[in-house]
Motif scaffolding. Structure first.
Motif, PDB file in Angstrom:
ATOM      1  N   PHE A  66       0.822  -1.156   0.008  1.00  0.00           N
ATOM      2  CA  PHE A  66      -0.424  -0.101   0.040  1.00  0.00           C
ATOM      3  C   PHE A  66       0.703   1.021  -0.004  1.00  0.00           C
ATOM      4  CE2 PHE A  66      -4.665  -1.069   1.897  1.00  0.00           C
ATOM      5  CZ  PHE A  66      -4.842  -2.333   0.486  1.00  0.00           C
ATOM      6  N   LEU A  67       2.304   0.943   0.250  1.00  0.00           N
ATOM      7  CA  LEU A  67       3.210   2.414   0.849  1.00  0.00           C
ATOM      8  C   LEU A  67       3.786   2.900  -0.511  1.00  0.00           C
ATOM      9  CD1 LEU A  67       4.507   4.100   2.956  1.00  0.00           C
ATOM     10  CD2 LEU A  67       6.122   2.653   3.315  1.00  0.00           C
ATOM     11  N   GLY A  70       0.506   3.120  -3.084  1.00  0.00           N
ATOM     12  CA  GLY A  70       0.100   4.424  -3.046  1.00  0.00           C
ATOM     13  C   GLY A  70       0.715   5.612  -3.454  1.00  0.00           C
ATOM     14  N   TYR A  71       2.064   5.370  -2.732  1.00  0.00           N
ATOM     15  CA  TYR A  71       3.219   6.619  -3.494  1.00  0.00           C
ATOM     16  C   TYR A  71       2.599   6.422  -4.709  1.00  0.00           C
ATOM     17  CZ  TYR A  71       3.024   8.079   1.439  1.00  0.00           C
ATOM     18  OH  TYR A  71       2.935   8.877   2.489  1.00  0.00           O
ATOM     19  N   ALA A 100       0.144  -2.603  -4.985  1.00  0.00           N
ATOM     20  CA  ALA A 100      -0.172  -2.448  -4.119  1.00  0.00           C
ATOM     21  C   ALA A 100      -1.243  -4.185  -3.857  1.00  0.00           C
ATOM     22  CB  ALA A 100      -1.475  -1.549  -3.871  1.00  0.00           C
ATOM     23  N   PRO A 272      -0.159   4.230   4.830  1.00  0.00           N
ATOM     24  CA  PRO A 272      -0.846   3.217   4.516  1.00  0.00           C
ATOM     25  C   PRO A 272      -0.479   1.903   4.460  1.00  0.00           C
ATOM     26  CG  PRO A 272       0.662   5.059   3.212  1.00  0.00           C
ATOM     27  CD  PRO A 272       0.544   5.286   4.298  1.00  0.00           C
ATOM     28  N   GLY A 276      -2.832  -1.210   5.604  1.00  0.00           N
ATOM     29  CA  GLY A 276      -2.619  -2.741   5.266  1.00  0.00           C
ATOM     30  C   GLY A 276      -2.663  -3.700   6.187  1.00  0.00           C
TER      31      GLY A 276
END
Length: 337
Positions: A66-67, A70-71, A100, A272, A276
């Motif tokens: 997610f991190l 997401g970025y 992700a 994130p 998650g």
């Protein structure tokens, strides 16, 4: 094979020494006060369920997915709005979505973390290890609590500790395993481990509800309520708590400290990751409650049978073998020769 707790104790003493090792009994008090382990999933009149250490690290890959993903999506949107359109940069969006989603799908497809169940009604402990059912009878049960130190060049000496019991396999009593009840060993000391054992012992022997002194109560005491709430706190809850630190310092009127600012900044950057982890752990806990075989499911029912596994083991396994033989016979008659 380690047949009982005394043999386990001998092995631990031989490896770590006798000074920081205790043999605990389920029938008598150790003299310590009960303490909440933070791993309790649920507690009611019949059962107490305990999470294992593996469940605490579930969702880590999803969180970092997610991190990074997401970025990556944010970078793509930045290019679209401030870089003159997507043009040939659609691959950034595609790769970011994959980063992700793939860890999340992989972790959701994995077998759920196994819970440890303490059943007051049958006075037994249940654990499912890779599809094999293990159990222990509380009557006469013993546990080994011990601590040891791990030294490395980066963190120096760190104390670790374990609280362990012996379980036997259902249908194969000679097959036994050592089960850790205290979760992640780092930072655990003997008093903490014995306090966790006393909490479990109070639940199994005194009653489902008790206070901080280990004395029986008619309803949930604040001691149990506070412990269950603390154990239910997720990494996302902790992150949101860090975000509120800067607001509390503003209200106090003493300015904003550098620590509060770093926590506030980190609560947004690592959001994130925490999201998650929290998502996967919630899904994992729901799946974990449903994985038990029928013989355990019916004993988790408040109105289910009170017979112990050790009492029905021989009959149950004979019945299953008979059903399997009948199935093989039907297949033999059905399949072409």
């Amino acid at each position: 094979m380690i047949e009982n707790a005394k043999k386990l104790l001998d092995m631990v003493v031989k490896k770590f020494g006798e000074n920081k090792t205790l043999l605990l009994s389920g029938d008598s008090s150790s003299g310590f006060l009960p303490s909440h382990s933070g791993l309790i999933e649920s507690q009611d009149n019949v059962c107490l369920t305990l999470r294992t250490a593996s469940s605490e690290v579930k969702g880590m890959f999803t969180g970092f997915g997610f991190l990074i993903g997401g970025y990556g999506i944010i970078l793509f949107l930045f290019i679209v709005f401030f870089g003159g359109g997507a043009k040939g940069n659609w691959w950034i969006l595609f790769v970011s979505i994959l980063i992700a989603i793939i860890p999340m799908v992989w972790e959701m497809s994995r077998p759920p973390s196994r819970l440890i169940v303490f059943n007051r009604r049958t006075q037994e402990v249940y654990y499912d290890r890779k599809g094999d059912l293990y159990y222990a009878v509380w009557d006469g049960i013993e546990a080994v609590a011990y601590e040891y130190s791990i030294v490395n060049q980066y963190s120096g000496s760190i104390v670790h500790g374990n609280l362990e019991i012996i379980l036997r396999k259902f249908g194969a009593s000679d097959n036994r395993i050592v089960l850790n009840l205290s979760g992640v060993p780092a930072g655990k000391r003997i008093p903490t481990l014995v306090g966790i054992w006393e909490y479990l012992r109070c639940f199994m022997t005194i009653g489902p509800w008790f206070d901080e002194r280990g004395e029986r109560t008619d309803t949930r005491s604040p001691f149990i309520e506070d412990g269950l709430k603390a154990g239910d706190v997720s990494s996302l809850d902790l992150l949101m708590e860090e975000r509120s630190l800067i607001g509390r310092e503003k209200q106090e009127g003493n300015g904003i400290s550098g620590t509060a600012f770093i926590y506030w900044l980190g609560s947004y950057f690592f959001f994130p990751v925490a999201l998650g982890e929290s998502l996967i752990q919630k899904i994992d806990r729901v799946k974990g409650r449903k994985h038990w075989p029928e013989v355990i499911q019916e004993r988790l029912d408040p109105n289910g049978p009170t017979t112990r596994l050790i009492d029905i083991e021989e009959t149950y396994m004979a019945q299953k073998q008979k059903e399997l033989d009948e199935l093989h016979e039907r297949m033999r008659k059905t399949l072409p020769r």
